[in-house]
Design a protein around this motif. Structure first.
Motif, PDB file in Angstrom:
ATOM      1  N   VAL A  99       0.864  -1.191   0.000  1.00  0.00           N
ATOM      2  CA  VAL A  99       0.000   0.000   0.000  1.00  0.00           C
ATOM      3  C   VAL A  99       0.900   1.239   0.000  1.00  0.00           C
ATOM      4  O   VAL A  99       2.052   1.164   0.427  1.00  0.00           O
ATOM      5  N   PRO A 100       0.405   2.366  -0.470  1.00  0.00           N
ATOM      6  CA  PRO A 100       1.239   3.580  -0.519  1.00  0.00           C
ATOM      7  C   PRO A 100       1.759   4.033   0.848  1.00  0.00           C
ATOM      8  O   PRO A 100       2.834   4.627   0.937  1.00  0.00           O
ATOM      9  N   GLN A 101       1.023   3.732   1.914  1.00  0.00           N
ATOM     10  CA  GLN A 101       1.469   4.139   3.252  1.00  0.00           C
ATOM     11  C   GLN A 101       2.790   3.483   3.628  1.00  0.00           C
ATOM     12  O   GLN A 101       3.607   4.082   4.328  1.00  0.00           O
ATOM     13  N   ILE A 102       3.002   2.276   3.156  1.00  0.00           N
ATOM     14  CA  ILE A 102       4.269   1.604   3.457  1.00  0.00           C
ATOM     15  C   ILE A 102       5.413   2.297   2.727  1.00  0.00           C
ATOM     16  O   ILE A 102       6.480   2.494   3.299  1.00  0.00           O
ATOM     17  N   LEU A 103       5.198   2.681   1.500  1.00  0.00           N
ATOM     18  CA  LEU A 103       6.226   3.409   0.754  1.00  0.00           C
ATOM     19  C   LEU A 103       6.564   4.718   1.453  1.00  0.00           C
ATOM     20  O   LEU A 103       7.739   5.044   1.644  1.00  0.00           O
TER      21      LEU A 103
END
Length: 100
Positions: free
Chosen positions: A59-63
Motif C-alpha cells: 500500500v502507498p502508506q508503506i512506501l
C-alpha cells in the motif's frame, strides 16, 4: 523462536501510523546515535532497517513510511558515517521499478 530477526517475532507492524513514526524520531532525538552500540538507539535502528528490507510495499502508506524512515536514518547516522545497505538496496529497487 531462536532467530534474532524482529520480523519473525512479529514485533514490527506492516504499516506504521504517524504517531509511531514521530515516536521513533523522538527516540533518536533523546538518545545518542553516535555511539557504536547503545541500549536503545541501536535496536531501534536495527528494527527500522529490517522494516525497510523485509516488509513489501503493498500500500502507498508503506512506501511513505519507508521513505520517512530512510530520511530519519540518514539524518541520525550522518555524523557517524555508518553504511546502511538496506537503505541503498531499497532506493535502488525503487529506481529500477520505475518505468523508463
Amino acid at each position: 523462536n531462536n532467530n534474532n530477526n524482529f520480523i519473525d517475532d512479529n514485533i514490527i507492524p506492516t504499516v506504521w501510523n504517524c504517531s509511531e513514526l514521530f515516536l521513533l524520531k523522538l527516540f533518536f532525538n533523546l538518545y545518542p546515535t553516535t555511539d557504536f552500540q547503545h541500549i536503545i538507539s541501536t535496536p531501534i535502528l536495527v528494527m527500522i532497517c529490517e522494516f525497510i528490507e523485509e516488509i513489501p510495499i503493498s500500500v502507498p502508506q508503506i512506501l511513505v513510511s519507508k521513505l520517512y524512515l530512510i530520511s530519519l536514518v540518514h539524518f541520525n547516522i550522518n555524523e557517524t558515517k555508518r553504511f546502511v545497505p538496506e537503505v541503498l538496496v531499497f532506493l535502488n529497487s525503487i529506481l529500477y521499478s520505475m518505468p523508463p
